[in-house]
Design a protein around this motif. Sequence first.
Motif, PDB file in Angstrom:
ATOM      1  N   ALA A 154       0.877  -1.170   0.000  1.00  0.00           N
ATOM      2  CA  ALA A 154       0.000   0.000   0.000  1.00  0.00           C
ATOM      3  C   ALA A 154       0.914   1.220   0.000  1.00  0.00           C
ATOM      4  O   ALA A 154       1.825   1.307   0.812  1.00  0.00           O
ATOM      5  CB  ALA A 154      -0.900   0.004   1.225  1.00  0.00           C
ATOM      6  N   LYS A 158      -1.388   9.734  -0.915  1.00  0.00           N
ATOM      7  CA  LYS A 158      -2.816   9.646  -1.242  1.00  0.00           C
ATOM      8  C   LYS A 158      -3.059   9.651  -2.758  1.00  0.00           C
ATOM      9  O   LYS A 158      -4.124   9.296  -3.218  1.00  0.00           O
ATOM     10  CB  LYS A 158      -3.588  10.810  -0.602  1.00  0.00           C
ATOM     11  N   ARG A 161      -3.277   4.870  -5.327  1.00  0.00           N
ATOM     12  CA  ARG A 161      -4.281   4.066  -4.640  1.00  0.00           C
ATOM     13  C   ARG A 161      -3.989   2.584  -4.839  1.00  0.00           C
ATOM     14  O   ARG A 161      -3.379   2.192  -5.831  1.00  0.00           O
ATOM     15  CB  ARG A 161      -5.684   4.375  -5.181  1.00  0.00           C
ATOM     16  N   PRO A 164      -9.465  -1.413  -3.475  1.00  0.00           N
ATOM     17  CA  PRO A 164     -10.291  -1.056  -2.313  1.00  0.00           C
ATOM     18  C   PRO A 164     -10.266  -2.070  -1.175  1.00  0.00           C
ATOM     19  O   PRO A 164     -10.273  -1.692  -0.009  1.00  0.00           O
ATOM     20  CB  PRO A 164     -11.697  -0.940  -2.898  1.00  0.00           C
ATOM     21  N   TYR A 166      -7.799  -3.927  -0.157  1.00  0.00           N
ATOM     22  CA  TYR A 166      -6.561  -3.751   0.604  1.00  0.00           C
ATOM     23  C   TYR A 166      -6.586  -2.442   1.383  1.00  0.00           C
ATOM     24  O   TYR A 166      -6.144  -2.374   2.520  1.00  0.00           O
ATOM     25  CB  TYR A 166      -5.346  -3.802  -0.324  1.00  0.00           C
ATOM     26  N   GLU A 167      -7.102  -1.416   0.754  1.00  0.00           N
ATOM     27  CA  GLU A 167      -7.218  -0.125   1.427  1.00  0.00           C
ATOM     28  C   GLU A 167      -8.136  -0.223   2.641  1.00  0.00           C
ATOM     29  O   GLU A 167      -7.888   0.394   3.675  1.00  0.00           O
ATOM     30  CB  GLU A 167      -7.731   0.927   0.444  1.00  0.00           C
ATOM     31  N   GLN A 168      -9.177  -1.013   2.536  1.00  0.00           N
ATOM     32  CA  GLN A 168     -10.106  -1.226   3.647  1.00  0.00           C
ATOM     33  C   GLN A 168      -9.388  -1.884   4.836  1.00  0.00           C
ATOM     34  O   GLN A 168      -9.623  -1.518   5.988  1.00  0.00           O
ATOM     35  CB  GLN A 168     -11.263  -2.103   3.153  1.00  0.00           C
ATOM     36  N   VAL A 170      -6.082  -1.691   5.506  1.00  0.00           N
ATOM     37  CA  VAL A 170      -5.169  -0.688   6.065  1.00  0.00           C
ATOM     38  C   VAL A 170      -5.945   0.304   6.932  1.00  0.00           C
ATOM     39  O   VAL A 170      -5.528   0.626   8.053  1.00  0.00           O
ATOM     40  CB  VAL A 170      -4.409   0.055   4.931  1.00  0.00           C
ATOM     41  N   ASN A 171      -7.090   0.773   6.443  1.00  0.00           N
ATOM     42  CA  ASN A 171      -7.901   1.716   7.218  1.00  0.00           C
ATOM     43  C   ASN A 171      -8.372   1.095   8.526  1.00  0.00           C
ATOM     44  O   ASN A 171      -8.374   1.756   9.567  1.00  0.00           O
ATOM     45  CB  ASN A 171      -9.096   2.198   6.400  1.00  0.00           C
TER      46      ASN A 171
END
Length: 184
Positions: A154, A158, A161, A164, A166-168, A170-171
Motif C-alpha cells: 500500500a 494519497k 491508490r 479497495p 486492501y485499502e479497507q 489498512v484503514n
Amino acid sequence: MRQCFFTFLCAIVVSSCSSPKKSIMPFRNLTYAGERQFPVAENNSEFTFKASFNISTSVDRLITISKDSILGYQGNLLEIFSLPAKKHQPQYKFIQRTLTPKSGFKRFIEKIDSMNLSSVKNQENFNIGLHQPFSLYVIELKQKDRYTHFKFNAYLSKSERVEPRYEQIVNLIFQEFDFPLYLK
C-alpha cells in the motif's frame, strides 16, 4: 577469611546481573493462541488475526488479535526496531505490549468477518517499491479450522491508490489500533 567472603559476594553479584533469566511456566505452555509469535495456522485459538506490516520505516510491527476458549480475548503488538549496525552486526530492539481494538474484541471480530478476508488473495503485480515510500502488509487469519494468508503493498501517498479491499484493511488497522509512529 575476609578475602574469601569478598570473592564469594562478588561472584553472587556478578552472576545475578549477567542476563535476563528464563522462568519455568509449567502449565501455561500447554496451549498457545495469539499471545505467542508462533505460526497462526498451528495455534489453538478459535480466531486469530495477525497483521505483520512495515510502513516504510525501520520498525516492523505485528498486531495479533485472538480468541481462545481457555485464554479468552487477547491482543498483542510486537515492534521490531532495526537499529544502526555496530561493527557490521545488525542490531535489533523488541517491544511487546498488550493491545485492545478501539471497538472492542467482539466488534473487531465482527468487522473482520464482514470483510470476508478468507477470499482475499495476494496482490497481483506485487512490486517492490524503488525510490518511493511504500508499506508492506502480510495478513494471516484463522477462523476455527480455516486458515488464509495474503500480502500486499500500500503506498503512503494519497495520490497512488491500491485496490479497495486492501485499502479497507489498512484503514481498519489504523482506525482500530493506537501504536506509536516514532516520527519527528
